[in-house]
Motif scaffolding. Structure first.
Motif, short mmCIF file in Angstrom:
data_model
loop_
_atom_site.label_atom_id
_atom_site.label_comp_id
_atom_site.label_asym_id
_atom_site.label_seq_id
_atom_site.Cartn_x
_atom_site.Cartn_y
_atom_site.Cartn_z
N GLU A 166 0.82 -1.22 0.00
CA GLU A 166 0.00 0.00 0.00
C GLU A 166 0.85 1.26 0.00
OE1 GLU A 166 -3.83 1.81 2.48
OE2 GLU A 166 -3.02 -0.18 2.96
N GLU A 167 2.03 1.19 0.65
CA GLU A 167 2.89 2.38 0.72
C GLU A 167 3.48 2.77 -0.63
OE1 GLU A 167 5.56 -1.16 1.04
OE2 GLU A 167 3.58 -0.58 1.81
N THR A 168 3.45 1.86 -1.59
CA THR A 168 3.95 2.15 -2.95
C THR A 168 2.81 2.13 -3.97
OG1 THR A 168 4.40 -0.17 -3.53
CG2 THR A 168 6.15 1.05 -2.37
N ARG A 169 1.57 2.23 -3.50
CA ARG A 169 0.39 2.12 -4.36
C ARG A 169 0.35 0.76 -5.05
NH1 ARG A 169 0.17 5.71 -8.55
NH2 ARG A 169 -2.07 6.10 -8.39
N ASN A 170 0.77 -0.27 -4.26
CA ASN A 170 0.76 -1.66 -4.72
C ASN A 170 1.58 -1.87 -5.98
OD1 ASN A 170 -0.96 -2.41 -2.55
ND2 ASN A 170 -2.73 -1.73 -3.70
N ASP A 230 -5.83 -26.32 -6.38
CA ASP A 230 -6.86 -26.57 -5.37
C ASP A 230 -8.19 -26.83 -6.06
OD1 ASP A 230 -8.74 -26.48 -3.32
OD2 ASP A 230 -7.72 -24.87 -2.24
N ASP A 231 -8.65 -28.07 -6.02
CA ASP A 231 -9.88 -28.44 -6.73
C ASP A 231 -11.11 -27.73 -6.18
OD1 ASP A 231 -8.53 -30.12 -8.44
OD2 ASP A 231 -8.86 -31.90 -7.22
N GLU A 232 -11.04 -27.27 -4.94
CA GLU A 232 -12.20 -26.59 -4.35
C GLU A 232 -12.37 -25.19 -4.92
OE1 GLU A 232 -14.19 -25.79 0.07
OE2 GLU A 232 -12.03 -26.16 -0.11
N VAL A 233 -11.28 -24.56 -5.35
CA VAL A 233 -11.34 -23.19 -5.86
C VAL A 233 -11.91 -23.19 -7.27
CG1 VAL A 233 -9.97 -21.20 -6.59
CG2 VAL A 233 -9.44 -22.35 -4.44
N ARG A 234 -12.95 -22.40 -7.48
CA ARG A 234 -13.58 -22.31 -8.80
C ARG A 234 -13.40 -20.95 -9.46
NH1 ARG A 234 -19.24 -25.78 -8.71
NH2 ARG A 234 -18.40 -27.66 -7.69
N CYS A 235 -12.99 -19.95 -8.69
CA CYS A 235 -12.82 -18.62 -9.24
C CYS A 235 -11.80 -17.87 -8.39
CB CYS A 235 -14.16 -17.87 -9.25
SG CYS A 235 -14.13 -16.32 -10.20
N VAL A 236 -11.03 -16.98 -9.04
CA VAL A 236 -9.99 -16.21 -8.35
C VAL A 236 -10.23 -14.72 -8.59
CG1 VAL A 236 -7.52 -15.69 -8.23
CG2 VAL A 236 -8.30 -18.06 -8.48
N VAL A 237 -10.16 -13.94 -7.51
CA VAL A 237 -10.28 -12.49 -7.57
C VAL A 237 -8.92 -11.88 -7.29
CG1 VAL A 237 -11.30 -10.46 -6.47
CG2 VAL A 237 -12.70 -12.49 -6.89
N ILE A 238 -8.55 -10.87 -8.07
CA ILE A 238 -7.32 -10.11 -7.82
C ILE A 238 -7.70 -8.67 -7.54
CG2 ILE A 238 -5.12 -9.32 -8.77
CD1 ILE A 238 -5.01 -11.82 -10.46
N THR A 239 -7.20 -8.12 -6.42
CA THR A 239 -7.51 -6.75 -6.03
C THR A 239 -6.29 -6.14 -5.38
OG1 THR A 239 -9.20 -5.37 -4.94
CG2 THR A 239 -8.44 -7.34 -3.75
N GLY A 240 -6.42 -4.90 -4.92
CA GLY A 240 -5.32 -4.20 -4.29
C GLY A 240 -5.67 -3.76 -2.88
N ALA A 241 -4.65 -3.64 -2.03
CA ALA A 241 -4.87 -3.15 -0.68
C ALA A 241 -5.07 -1.64 -0.70
CB ALA A 241 -3.67 -3.51 0.20
N GLY A 242 -5.85 -1.14 0.26
CA GLY A 242 -6.05 0.30 0.36
C GLY A 242 -6.91 0.84 -0.76
#
Length: 266
Positions: free
Chosen positions: A22-26, A46-58
């Motif tokens: 966060e201190e470097t704007r990710n 991981d067979d249980e995982v069906r979808c992945v989200v990517i986001t940033g802190a702050g």
């Protein structure tokens, strides 16, 4: 699993990867690149995982490159032409290569500015949902650079060649309204509702047969570069696979019986 400069969280069928500098704007670091590739490996296995989200802190999705490190010509920005070329090939370009091979659906939850390589990362995801007020820019030319991690390739595939060329050559920032109008984002929501909206979209995907979703995604991406005959051959191959799965039988039975299907990824 030890990860640096990002967090990996799993909630049942949903995995969330949060860029966490966060201190470097990710901005990217070598450790973040390594951790992101590792996190994607874990999610895919991981067979249980069906979808992945990517986001940033702050309040930022990602500002792309670390400007202070860039100014100091340190880390991934150190060296002459040959060394830098090698650093890109073995460093940040691992991300688009890994994302391209990632079979499961990905959604970028764009919580704030997605700039430079940050925009490119968002473009690597299958879908993009943005918080109102976010900004987007392929700003490399303003730093005397070019899109070094695949942005010149990725952006044009999403918004079309003329718009991508204009964004790359001017380096101008666009808002969420324009981003939605040109097809860069799929949906705009209030910032407070972002993760809930992303989860709803992820759930719509996850409710379907997992193998069918992965192969349908693969068919769309691969067909982009194929002629019709080759695309039809690929579709026939994938259909031959999924039509012989228990999930196909379950989907047909659930439709006939007018009930919700229970897919097991088999």
């Amino acid at each position: 699993m030890e990860l640096k400069d990002l967090r990996y969280e799993k909630d049942g069928w949903l995995a969330t990867i949060t860029l966490d500098r966060e201190e470097t704007r990710n901005a990217y670091s070598d450790a973040m690149i390594e951790s992101l590739v590792t996190a994607l490996d874990v999610a895919e296995q991981d067979d249980e995982v069906r979808c992945v989200v990517i986001t940033g802190a702050g309040g930022t999705f990602s500002g792309g490159g670390d400007l202070k490190l860039m100014q100091a010509r340190g880390g991934m920005f150190a060296g002459g032409p040959v060394q830098l070329r090698s650093a890109y090939l073995r460093g940040i370009q691992r991300i688009p290569r890994r994302m391209t091979r990632f079979e499961k659906p990905t959604i970028a939850a764009i919580n704030g500015p997605a700039i430079g390589a940050g925009l490119d990362l968002a473009c690597m995801c299958d879908l993009r949902i943005a918080a109102n007020g976010a900004r987007f820019g392929s700003t490399f030319v303003k730093l005397g650079l070019i899109p070094g991690d695949g942005g010149a390739y990725l952006l044009a595939r999403i918004v079309g060649f003329p718009r991508a060329l204009e964004m790359v050559m001017t380096g101008r920032l666009i808002d969420t309204i324009e981003a939605e109008r040109i097809g860069l984002v799929n949906e705009i929501v209030d910032g407070a509702d972002l993760m809930a909206a992303v989860r709803r979209q992820a759930e719509r995907i996850a409710n379907n047969a997992p193998l069918a979703v992965r192969l349908a995604k693969s068919a769309v991406y691969h067909s982009w570069d194929l002629n019709l005959e080759s695309a039809l051959n690929l579709a026939a191959t994938y259909q031959g696979i999924v039509q012989n799965t228990p999930d196909h039988d379950e989907g047909v039975a659930a439709t006939i019986e007018r009930r919700a299907p229970h897919f097991e990824g088999k």
